[in-house]
Design a protein around this motif. Sequence first.
Motif, PDB file in Angstrom:
ATOM      1  N   UNK A 593     147.358-102.626 -15.815  1.00 42.40           N
ATOM      2  CA  UNK A 593     147.135-101.417 -15.670  1.00 42.40           C
ATOM      3  C   UNK A 593     145.702-101.134 -14.837  1.00 42.40           C
ATOM      4  N   UNK A 594     145.743-100.472 -13.757  1.00 42.59           N
ATOM      5  CA  UNK A 594     144.238-100.116 -13.275  1.00 42.59           C
ATOM      6  C   UNK A 594     143.953 -98.484 -13.331  1.00 42.59           C
ATOM      7  N   UNK A 595     142.812 -98.364 -13.788  1.00 45.85           N
ATOM      8  CA  UNK A 595     142.259 -97.085 -13.911  1.00 45.85           C
ATOM      9  C   UNK A 595     141.925 -96.286 -12.619  1.00 45.85           C
ATOM     10  N   UNK A 596     141.920 -96.993 -11.465  1.00 45.54           N
ATOM     11  CA  UNK A 596     141.449 -96.331 -10.155  1.00 45.54           C
ATOM     12  C   UNK A 596     142.633 -97.210  -9.163  1.00 45.54           C
ATOM     13  N   UNK A 597     143.102 -96.423  -8.207  1.00 48.65           N
ATOM     14  CA  UNK A 597     144.139 -97.281  -7.237  1.00 48.65           C
ATOM     15  C   UNK A 597     143.380 -98.357  -6.640  1.00 48.65           C
ATOM     16  N   UNK A 759     137.527 -96.831 -20.837  1.00 47.76           N
ATOM     17  CA  UNK A 759     138.078 -96.033 -19.810  1.00 47.76           C
ATOM     18  C   UNK A 759     138.129 -94.693 -20.145  1.00 47.76           C
ATOM     19  N   UNK A 760     139.415 -94.638 -21.277  1.00 46.83           N
ATOM     20  CA  UNK A 760     140.067 -93.310 -21.674  1.00 46.83           C
ATOM     21  C   UNK A 760     138.930 -92.436 -22.017  1.00 46.83           C
ATOM     22  N   UNK A 761     138.115 -92.967 -23.121  1.00 45.85           N
ATOM     23  CA  UNK A 761     136.854 -91.665 -23.714  1.00 45.85           C
ATOM     24  C   UNK A 761     136.048 -91.312 -22.536  1.00 45.85           C
ATOM     25  N   UNK A 762     135.839 -92.316 -21.616  1.00 46.05           N
ATOM     26  CA  UNK A 762     134.943 -91.952 -20.528  1.00 46.05           C
ATOM     27  C   UNK A 762     135.633 -90.831 -19.675  1.00 46.05           C
ATOM     28  N   UNK A 763     136.968 -90.981 -19.420  1.00 48.57           N
ATOM     29  CA  UNK A 763     137.671 -90.169 -18.426  1.00 48.57           C
ATOM     30  C   UNK A 763     137.855 -88.648 -19.276  1.00 48.57           C
ATOM     31  N   UNK A 764     138.108 -88.641 -20.537  1.00 50.31           N
ATOM     32  CA  UNK A 764     138.127 -87.416 -21.481  1.00 50.31           C
ATOM     33  C   UNK A 764     136.907 -86.705 -21.033  1.00 50.31           C
ATOM     34  N   UNK A 765     135.692 -87.415 -21.391  1.00 50.32           N
ATOM     35  CA  UNK A 765     134.443 -86.607 -21.066  1.00 50.32           C
ATOM     36  C   UNK A 765     134.141 -86.128 -19.457  1.00 50.32           C
TER      37      UNK A 765
END
Length: 771
Positions: A593-597, A759-765
């Motif tokens: 799974x990739x957080x960015x394309x 990644x997910x905590x940073x995305x939430x912020x």
Amino acid sequence: MTTASFVTAYAVVNPAWALLPVLPGPTKPPVFFRHFPSPLHAFIWRNWNLVPIERLALVLETNPNEVRRLASAMELPPIQPVSADQLKRSYLTLIRRNWHLLPREQLLTLLDWTDEKLTFTLQEDDFFYIKLGSIKPECHPIKFTEAPTETKVREKQLARWIREEFSGGFPTHQEPLFQFVKDLSKPPEKMTLPASSGMSPRFGYAYFALFGDPLLEPGIDPYPEGYLEQMATAGMDGTWMHIVLSKITPFPWDQALSEQWEQRLENLGKLVKKARQHGIGIYLYLNEPRFLPLAFFDKNPELKGVTIGQQAALCTSHPQVQQYLTDSIALIVNRIPELAGFFSITASENYTNCWSHGKGDGCPRCSKRSPAEVIAELNGIYMTGIQRGIVSKNATSKPQLIVWDWGWKTGFAEEIIPRLPKEAALMSVSEWELPIERGGIKNVVGEYSISSIGPGPRASRHWAIARQNGLKTIAKIQAGNTWEIAAVPYIPAIENVATHAKNLRNAGVEGLMLGWTLGGYPSPNLEVVAEMGSSSTIEPLEAMQKVAKRRFGLAARAVTEAWRQFSRAFTEFPYHVGVVYNAPLQVGPANLLWPEPTGYKASMVGLAYDDLKSWQSSYPTDVFINQLEKVATGFTQALKILKKETSALRLTNPQKQMLAGECRVAETVAIHYGSIALQARFIQLRDQLAAGDLPKIDREEKLAALENILKKEIQLAKQMVLLQAQDSRLGFEASNHYFYVCNDLAEKVINCRDLLDNWLPDLKKALFKNG
């Protein structure tokens, strides 16, 4: 087999003559594996216990102790010996897993190959370069260096993830990789053959044969005695091999092109003779003559046909080329009188005759002739070679020529078939042009389908023309598995297979090609096909019951019912040729799974990346996901019932082992499709959040859904690693080797942990920084 849209010049050069570079043109940076502390860590992880540690150290320009120390820091398991046999059978697995890590020079060191051998493999090993996306990422050399503090911190985090997720230690293969080769090399315990079948030949590819140059691989026997008996027991009476004509016969214009042809031909003769002793005939794949580099035609300009890129055809309208083909085939038949025959592909696949890709108008000779005339004549040349070989040997039997209409454009068959030699057989892909509807979306089947039950209108139309002209008819099907999922030895949707066989029998089809490189495992699928041809009245249910009783004894009723439920579930598969080739069907839960394309396009049954648009093809995203979930749920529910109904039965040990294997295969199908559905939803949600302008409640819901997906993906990867650890068949296919191993499934777990923890905590912020 590929469609024309996937065929490029790099897959068709005859590689022994003035090899062309396989890596031309622009390239791009590799994908970034953020879940590893560094590319060095990724390299050691991905190759650990797949390549000898001494070779890893050589690539990294260090010593084995340093490699061992870093592996231990990542909680990798103890080093295990890697046999020469394993390396010979897994080179495609090694190339694929290092494609985004190593530059070409280090890849050669890892493989211990010459540049020419790598080029040959990328071009001729079933179009492997196309499977890698026809682009080599621009990787920087990886060297062993002392890690900075930040990297060591991440290294400790990785080790902690492994300890938390795998309390029993890093997952390893309890059953060694390729154990199935040893198992299938033993004769079956009981030689209980299916009833003789009225459909013959029934030929498919050897389950573990090498594809590229199998006749020069010392110690790699594609047909051990026991496996030949296993094939016969499963109802096969033939198999096929990939050949390049100039490799097994002398090439008159450049003898260097045919170096060691005598050895290859002698080895082929031995294989043919051995297979015949077990009732198995060998067919050779004719896709000739291959295009050659333009430099060849500087010395032989009169032979030049149509030019495509930096290559041109040996024009089959030229008398010298015709003589070469006739002489070569006659030589093979003369030397190997027990050969079962040849099957030809004359349009698409490799670039061969001038009209093979519809560009014959660029040839001074073929432009004056129709495609039908050129293609029919070429098959006639093949037949002439066969007949001359027979005459010179005074043989009482003769090899068969099977003319495959794969790739013929609409309207070709009506013109070609009446011109074919009357001694030939006409083979068509059974399910081609079959109309289907899945999730309300209408499509037409191209090939490779067990979810769709043929025959389709194209094959029926072509067979009718063949019969009118006195030709025998053969159906090309996928009886064992398909690119719908080839990471299992067979797809247990056996009622679909049995019904397809019934339809073909009732249609008067006389023989079957049971599969391309995939599907050669001696499976219940193949046995059912043979049973369906044993009588003009036997029904699918009766045939399944016979096979189930032979294999599972008292569990036969429960297994038969499970097969029927698997079959119904499988008809929900979102079939489209784009889905089949581009979606991560073969890697399933091992696909990252990739957080960015990533920016990479999915490649044909190779590297799927995050190219959801290509995965789903003509299906809307929600429909694509829902259909995959239907298949996964159907398999899971049927498997649960099967296990419950057979738990108390008194089975023999072999029956118990076979039933356990059946359950692992079905569970793998469910895991793969369930995981792909989750991956598709992840990409959908990721991209929706990246687009912005969502209400707060929507952002919260999507973030929660992403977290749930990551946790479920961890569960599925851990579930799959337990299955593969027990069963070496899972994840393997002959022309791709292992799509994944335990290392990859463990990597998927740390991939998801990185996304959950970092990644997910940073995305939430980022999403809520302004409320």
